[in-house]
Structure formats: C-alpha cells, structure tokens
Design a protein around this motif. Structure first.
Motif, PDB file in Angstrom:
ATOM      1  N   MET A 265       0.837  -1.200   0.000  1.00 17.46           N
ATOM      2  CA  MET A 265       0.000   0.000   0.000  1.00 17.46           C
ATOM      3  C   MET A 265       0.872   1.250   0.000  1.00 17.46           C
ATOM      4  N   THR A 266       0.537   2.214  -0.837  1.00 16.93           N
ATOM      5  CA  THR A 266       1.324   3.440  -0.910  1.00 16.93           C
ATOM      6  C   THR A 266       0.693   4.535  -0.061  1.00 16.93           C
ATOM      7  N   HIS A 267       1.529   5.506   0.333  1.00 13.61           N
ATOM      8  CA  HIS A 267       1.077   6.608   1.177  1.00 13.61           C
ATOM      9  C   HIS A 267       1.608   7.914   0.581  1.00 13.61           C
ATOM     10  N   GLU A 268       0.700   8.833   0.301  1.00 16.74           N
ATOM     11  CA  GLU A 268       1.104  10.118  -0.257  1.00 16.74           C
ATOM     12  C   GLU A 268       1.771  10.973   0.813  1.00 16.74           C
ATOM     13  N   PHE A 269       2.774  11.770   0.414  1.00 12.86           N
ATOM     14  CA  PHE A 269       3.450  12.640   1.365  1.00 12.86           C
ATOM     15  C   PHE A 269       3.834  13.950   0.687  1.00 12.86           C
ATOM     16  N   GLU A 270       4.109  14.946   1.523  1.00 12.40           N
ATOM     17  CA  GLU A 270       4.612  16.220   1.026  1.00 12.40           C
ATOM     18  C   GLU A 270       5.387  16.916   2.136  1.00 12.40           C
ATOM     19  N   VAL A 271       6.564  17.426   1.791  1.00  7.45           N
ATOM     20  CA  VAL A 271       7.384  18.222   2.703  1.00  7.45           C
ATOM     21  C   VAL A 271       7.665  19.548   2.025  1.00  7.45           C
ATOM     22  N   ARG A 272       7.417  20.643   2.725  1.00 10.18           N
ATOM     23  CA  ARG A 272       7.688  21.981   2.197  1.00 10.18           C
ATOM     24  C   ARG A 272       8.698  22.686   3.091  1.00 10.18           C
ATOM     25  N   GLU A 273       9.713  23.277   2.477  1.00 11.59           N
ATOM     26  CA  GLU A 273      10.724  24.028   3.215  1.00 11.59           C
ATOM     27  C   GLU A 273      11.125  25.248   2.403  1.00 11.59           C
ATOM     28  N   SER A 274      11.680  26.243   3.086  1.00  8.61           N
ATOM     29  CA  SER A 274      12.258  27.392   2.401  1.00  8.61           C
ATOM     30  C   SER A 274      13.444  27.885   3.202  1.00  8.61           C
ATOM     31  N   ILE A 275      14.363  28.561   2.517  1.00  7.66           N
ATOM     32  CA  ILE A 275      15.565  29.043   3.177  1.00  7.66           C
ATOM     33  C   ILE A 275      16.076  30.281   2.447  1.00  7.66           C
ATOM     34  N   GLU A 276      16.625  31.214   3.199  1.00 13.02           N
ATOM     35  CA  GLU A 276      17.267  32.390   2.616  1.00 13.02           C
ATOM     36  C   GLU A 276      18.744  32.085   2.411  1.00 13.02           C
ATOM     37  N   ILE A 277      19.257  32.408   1.232  1.00 13.45           N
ATOM     38  CA  ILE A 277      20.631  32.065   0.863  1.00 13.45           C
ATOM     39  C   ILE A 277      21.371  33.322   0.435  1.00 13.45           C
ATOM     40  N   GLU A 278      22.579  33.484   0.932  1.00 13.01           N
ATOM     41  CA  GLU A 278      23.406  34.634   0.563  1.00 13.01           C
ATOM     42  C   GLU A 278      24.119  34.333  -0.753  1.00 13.01           C
ATOM     43  N   ALA A 279      23.342  34.351  -1.822  1.00 13.68           N
ATOM     44  CA  ALA A 279      23.864  34.077  -3.167  1.00 13.68           C
ATOM     45  C   ALA A 279      22.857  34.605  -4.171  1.00 13.68           C
ATOM     46  N   THR A 280      23.291  34.754  -5.416  1.00 11.80           N
ATOM     47  CA  THR A 280      22.390  35.216  -6.463  1.00 11.80           C
ATOM     48  C   THR A 280      21.508  34.062  -6.945  1.00 11.80           C
ATOM     49  N   PRO A 281      20.374  34.381  -7.578  1.00 13.60           N
ATOM     50  CA  PRO A 281      19.554  33.320  -8.161  1.00 13.60           C
ATOM     51  C   PRO A 281      20.331  32.460  -9.155  1.00 13.60           C
ATOM     52  N   GLU A 282      21.257  33.078  -9.892  1.00 12.38           N
ATOM     53  CA  GLU A 282      22.062  32.319 -10.855  1.00 12.38           C
ATOM     54  C   GLU A 282      22.969  31.312 -10.146  1.00 12.38           C
ATOM     55  N   GLN A 283      23.549  31.715  -9.019  1.00 16.07           N
ATOM     56  CA  GLN A 283      24.398  30.796  -8.264  1.00 16.07           C
ATOM     57  C   GLN A 283      23.583  29.657  -7.667  1.00 16.07           C
ATOM     58  N   VAL A 284      22.395  29.971  -7.182  1.00 15.08           N
ATOM     59  CA  VAL A 284      21.525  28.924  -6.634  1.00 15.08           C
ATOM     60  C   VAL A 284      21.126  27.946  -7.736  1.00 15.08           C
ATOM     61  N   TRP A 285      20.794  28.469  -8.914  1.00 17.14           N
ATOM     62  CA  TRP A 285      20.430  27.599 -10.031  1.00 17.14           C
ATOM     63  C   TRP A 285      21.561  26.630 -10.368  1.00 17.14           C
ATOM     64  N   GLU A 286      22.781  27.125 -10.455  1.00 13.75           N
ATOM     65  CA  GLU A 286      23.915  26.263 -10.772  1.00 13.75           C
ATOM     66  C   GLU A 286      24.073  25.150  -9.735  1.00 13.75           C
ATOM     67  N   ALA A 287      23.736  25.462  -8.477  1.00 16.21           N
ATOM     68  CA  ALA A 287      23.917  24.486  -7.398  1.00 16.21           C
ATOM     69  C   ALA A 287      22.822  23.434  -7.342  1.00 16.21           C
ATOM     70  N   ILE A 288      21.642  23.731  -7.868  1.00 15.07           N
ATOM     71  CA  ILE A 288      20.546  22.767  -7.773  1.00 15.07           C
ATOM     72  C   ILE A 288      20.192  22.102  -9.098  1.00 15.07           C
ATOM     73  N   ALA A 289      20.644  22.681 -10.223  1.00 15.36           N
ATOM     74  CA  ALA A 289      20.189  22.199 -11.528  1.00 15.36           C
ATOM     75  C   ALA A 289      21.315  21.746 -12.442  1.00 15.36           C
ATOM     76  N   THR A 290      22.525  21.580 -11.913  1.00 13.35           N
ATOM     77  CA  THR A 290      23.642  21.005 -12.679  1.00 13.35           C
ATOM     78  C   THR A 290      24.281  19.895 -11.852  1.00 13.35           C
ATOM     79  N   GLY A 291      24.813  18.883 -12.531  1.00 13.40           N
ATOM     80  CA  GLY A 291      25.420  17.764 -11.818  1.00 13.40           C
ATOM     81  C   GLY A 291      26.534  18.176 -10.877  1.00 13.40           C
ATOM     82  N   PRO A 292      27.555  18.924 -11.361  1.00 15.72           N
ATOM     83  CA  PRO A 292      28.635  19.332 -10.470  1.00 15.72           C
ATOM     84  C   PRO A 292      28.152  20.206  -9.318  1.00 15.72           C
ATOM     85  N   GLY A 293      27.138  21.034  -9.570  1.00 10.53           N
ATOM     86  CA  GLY A 293      26.600  21.862  -8.499  1.00 10.53           C
ATOM     87  C   GLY A 293      25.962  21.029  -7.410  1.00 10.53           C
TER      88      GLY A 293
END
Length: 247
Positions: A1-29
């Motif tokens: 039997m499967t169970h649906e789940f959801e976790v929501r979080e947010s955080i303020e980061i001292e970096a630009t949106p471009e730097q955050v993108w590189e860290a979450i959307a590229t393999g080396p990042g």
C-alpha cells in the motif's frame, strides 16, 4: 500500500539566483552539497541520475526555467512509489535569494519512518546548500565522502561527534572546533549548525556533515573544494573512526 506525502521548506541564501540555479540544476553543483555523484540533462524531459553506494536512481526533469524553477520526478517503482522535487528560486531586492522546496510523492509500507527522516533531512541539506554557497561560491566539490556507520542511540552519536570535534560537550552552532581524527591532520573549523541529529562543520578546505539519521544510522559526509587531497587516506581514517567510536 502506498502513502502520499509532502514536505515543504524554504531558506534564505546569501547568493544570487544564478548561483543557486547552478547548485541545484547542474550535476557538479549538486555534487557540491548533496549526496553521491549526479548527472542532469538540461531541459524539460531531460534525465537525472544520482549514483550512491553503487546504486543509481534516475528521474525525469519536469520543469526547467533557469534562475526560476527546477523540478524532477523519479521513475515509479513496481509498487507505485516515487518522489518528486520542485525548487522555486526568488531573488530578493538588495541581494540574496529565497529558495522554496516541495518534496512530494508516494512512499511504501515503511512510510512513517521515511517521512520522519525526510521531514528533518530536507531542511538540513538546504542548510548545507546555504553554507556552501556563502563560503565556497563558484567552487565545485572535487571529492565527496559518504561513510555509513552503525546504528546507535542518539546520545552515543552526539557524544562521539563532540569528541571528534574536540568539544567538552555537545556541538552547538557557532562553536570553534578542532577536528581530530586519527590518521588525518587536525583541522580547525566552526559549527555552522547543530540540530536534530545533524552537525554541519566548515573547515578551510571543505564542509562536513555528521548525522544520526534514518534508522539511527551514523553517517559522515564531506565535500572538498580546495587544493590536493589524499582521498584514500581520508576514507580510511573516517572508516576507522566509525568502527572505533562505536565499538
């Protein structure tokens, strides 16, 4: 039997949106703050792969808006379980970025323990991401350690972490430490966070996370960003520490 789940979080980061993108959307990042080795094919419909401990998990990119939104969904298991991640990036006027994360999907029979681990771990990894981007911007991890130890009670894990960090008591955020593990040169550092079984320690060359996680398992993670490193020596030293500290 499967169970649906959801976790929501947010955080303020001292970096630009471009730097955050590189860290979450590229393999080396992603390699530079998360687990395993990661590959990400850019664009909606691209494939992602995370290899850890000889196992590879794959997913499909479901949203790809550079600097704004990145999402992917894992392949569904025969039992119908899967996980999906969505990141929303919001630049702040005057600098900095807010990163919002939604982790959702369906879990299996052990869903309660898995959900509890994710509800804690997701925020801790976001904290690691924030420390990485604040103190090591533009650098890519050249070596990742993921050393798994035994299953022990929380008090034993916490005491061992404090001992390895040269602290008289439990680790606390802001504490200056002297990381001392037999087989490695001692290294100064600072505790960036210590909460709910997770301790993040920043040294001059990298970022450690010592954790007492899912099923009471002790894990040592390390990302190295600067200079040469004797990786075999480091792996052996931490493996030995895990054996001796919890013998």
């Amino acid at each position: 039997m499967t169970h649906e789940f959801e976790v929501r979080e947010s955080i303020e980061i001292e970096a630009t949106p471009e730097q955050v993108w590189e860290a979450i959307a590229t393999g080396p990042g992603v390699d530079s703050w998360f687990m395993g080795r990661n590959e990400i094919e850019p664009g909606e419909g691209g494939r992602t792969r995370m290899t850890l401990a000889g196992m590879t998990e794959e997913a499909t990119v479901t949203a790809y808006e550079p600097g704004k939104r990145f999402a992917y969904r894992s392949d569904e298991s025969p039992e119908g379980t899967f996980m999906a991640m969505e990141y929303l990036i919001e630049g702040r006027q005057g600098g900095g970025t807010v990163l919002r994360m939604v982790h959702s999907g369906f879990l299996g029979d052990d869903w309660e323990a898995e959900y509890e681990a994710m509800s804690v771990g997701d925020l801790m990894y976001l904290r690691k991401l924030a420390v990485y981007l604040k103190h090591f911007p533009g650098r890519i991890s050249t070596f990742n350690l993921f050393a798994v130890g035994p299953q022990v009670p929380a008090d034993r894990a916490w005491a061992a972490f404090g001992d390895a960090l040269g602290l008289p008591g439990a680790p606390a955020a802001g504490a200056a430490v002297r990381l001392s593990v037999e087989g490695l040169p001692a290294a100064g550092g600072v505790v960036e966070w210590a909460d709910r079984g997770f301790v993040g320690v920043r040294t001059d060359g990298g970022l450690y996370m010592l954790l007492h996680g899912h099923l009471d398992t002790v894990v040592v993670e390390y990302h190295h960003y600067t200079g040469d490193l004797d990786t075999g020596r480091l792996e052996t030293a931490w493996g030995t520490w895990l054996e001796r500290a919890f013998a």
